[in-house]
Design a protein around this motif. Sequence first.
Motif, short mmCIF file in Angstrom:
data_model
loop_
_atom_site.label_atom_id
_atom_site.label_comp_id
_atom_site.label_asym_id
_atom_site.label_seq_id
_atom_site.Cartn_x
_atom_site.Cartn_y
_atom_site.Cartn_z
N THR A 24 0.79 -1.18 -0.31
CA THR A 24 -0.19 -0.27 0.08
C THR A 24 0.82 1.40 -0.11
N LEU A 25 2.35 1.31 1.17
CA LEU A 25 2.39 2.65 0.64
C LEU A 25 3.88 2.39 -0.33
N ALA A 26 4.01 1.29 -1.28
CA ALA A 26 4.99 1.84 -2.33
C ALA A 26 3.52 1.98 -3.29
N ARG A 27 2.72 1.67 -3.32
CA ARG A 27 1.29 2.49 -4.65
C ARG A 27 1.73 4.01 -4.31
N ALA A 28 1.56 4.18 -3.46
CA ALA A 28 1.10 5.87 -1.94
C ALA A 28 3.20 6.06 -2.87
N LYS A 29 4.02 5.74 -3.37
CA LYS A 29 4.95 6.60 -3.53
C LYS A 29 5.63 7.00 -2.29
N VAL A 30 5.86 6.39 -1.12
CA VAL A 30 5.65 6.58 0.19
C VAL A 30 7.20 6.20 0.59
N ASN A 31 8.16 6.60 1.11
CA ASN A 31 8.82 5.66 1.79
C ASN A 31 9.08 5.80 3.18
N ILE A 32 9.65 4.64 3.52
CA ILE A 32 9.32 4.70 5.31
C ILE A 32 11.08 4.77 5.27
N GLU A 33 10.84 6.04 6.78
CA GLU A 33 12.01 6.27 7.49
C GLU A 33 12.60 5.77 8.46
N ALA A 34 11.54 4.97 8.90
CA ALA A 34 11.67 4.06 10.40
C ALA A 34 10.73 2.76 10.50
N ILE A 35 10.79 2.32 11.45
CA ILE A 35 9.65 1.12 11.28
C ILE A 35 9.56 0.33 12.89
N SER A 36 8.53 0.28 13.67
CA SER A 36 8.26 -0.94 14.45
C SER A 36 6.90 -1.30 14.57
N VAL A 37 7.96 -3.22 14.84
CA VAL A 37 6.14 -3.83 15.13
C VAL A 37 6.66 -4.11 16.17
N LEU A 38 4.99 -3.84 16.96
CA LEU A 38 4.67 -4.40 18.64
C LEU A 38 3.48 -5.40 17.91
N ASP A 39 4.05 -6.64 18.99
CA ASP A 39 3.41 -8.16 18.22
C ASP A 39 1.96 -8.43 19.82
N SER A 40 1.34 -9.35 19.44
CA SER A 40 0.49 -10.16 20.39
C SER A 40 0.53 -11.01 19.70
N SER A 41 -0.87 -11.89 20.34
CA SER A 41 -0.94 -13.24 19.67
C SER A 41 -1.98 -12.92 18.49
N GLY A 103 14.03 3.04 15.72
CA GLY A 103 14.84 3.92 14.08
C GLY A 103 15.19 2.90 13.03
N SER A 104 16.02 3.21 12.15
CA SER A 104 16.42 2.80 10.72
C SER A 104 17.98 2.84 10.78
N ALA A 105 18.84 1.92 11.46
CA ALA A 105 20.00 2.41 11.08
C ALA A 105 20.84 3.11 10.05
N ALA A 106 21.57 3.28 9.78
CA ALA A 106 22.33 3.75 8.45
C ALA A 106 23.85 2.71 8.58
N GLY A 107 24.36 3.13 7.73
CA GLY A 107 25.75 2.46 7.39
C GLY A 107 26.93 3.48 8.19
N ALA A 108 27.88 2.78 8.16
CA ALA A 108 28.92 3.62 8.89
C ALA A 108 29.47 4.70 8.29
N GLY A 109 29.34 6.04 9.51
CA GLY A 109 29.63 7.48 8.84
C GLY A 109 28.68 7.98 8.58
N ALA A 110 27.36 7.43 7.81
CA ALA A 110 25.79 7.90 8.19
C ALA A 110 25.52 8.41 9.57
N LEU A 111 24.32 9.07 9.03
CA LEU A 111 23.24 9.33 10.22
C LEU A 111 22.25 8.19 10.22
N SER A 112 21.33 7.91 10.98
CA SER A 112 20.36 7.09 11.21
C SER A 112 19.14 7.78 12.33
#
Length: 129
Positions: A24-41, A103-112
């Motif tokens: 759905t986000l791809a079709r809307a051409k939206v980039n995810i900058e950070a993501i977290s998923v919390l779950d229960s059963s 968060g979303s970690a970046a490569g060495a020397g970049a900003l997360s």
Amino acid sequence: MARGTQLSVTMENKPGQLAKLGATLARAKVNIEAISVLDSSEVGVVRIVTSSNAKVRAALNKAGMMVVQQPVLVAKLPNEPGALATATRKLAAARVNIEFVYGSAAGAGALSTIVIGVSDITRAAKVKL
């Protein structure tokens, strides 16, 4: 520290739900900058910070997914040892309670990108990193 907006989507905890959200986000051409998923059963809560919350809200509502938004701090930290400790120490000194971090970690020397849910967004936004 910069203020941002987190979007939360509650989804049934079964195969394919995160793929549906991602598509759905791809079709809307939206980039995810950070993501977290919390779950229960039974359910999972997906927390995201995106490049366009307005597009995400419209796309997810159209797809039948309920979206809740919440103010958060969004910090760009160097991807190096101690960066998170330094930032969170400053929030503690300002007497701001941290409720969650992801968060979303970046490569060495970049900003997360680090997303921080806090008890007092106004006070926290005044903290200089």
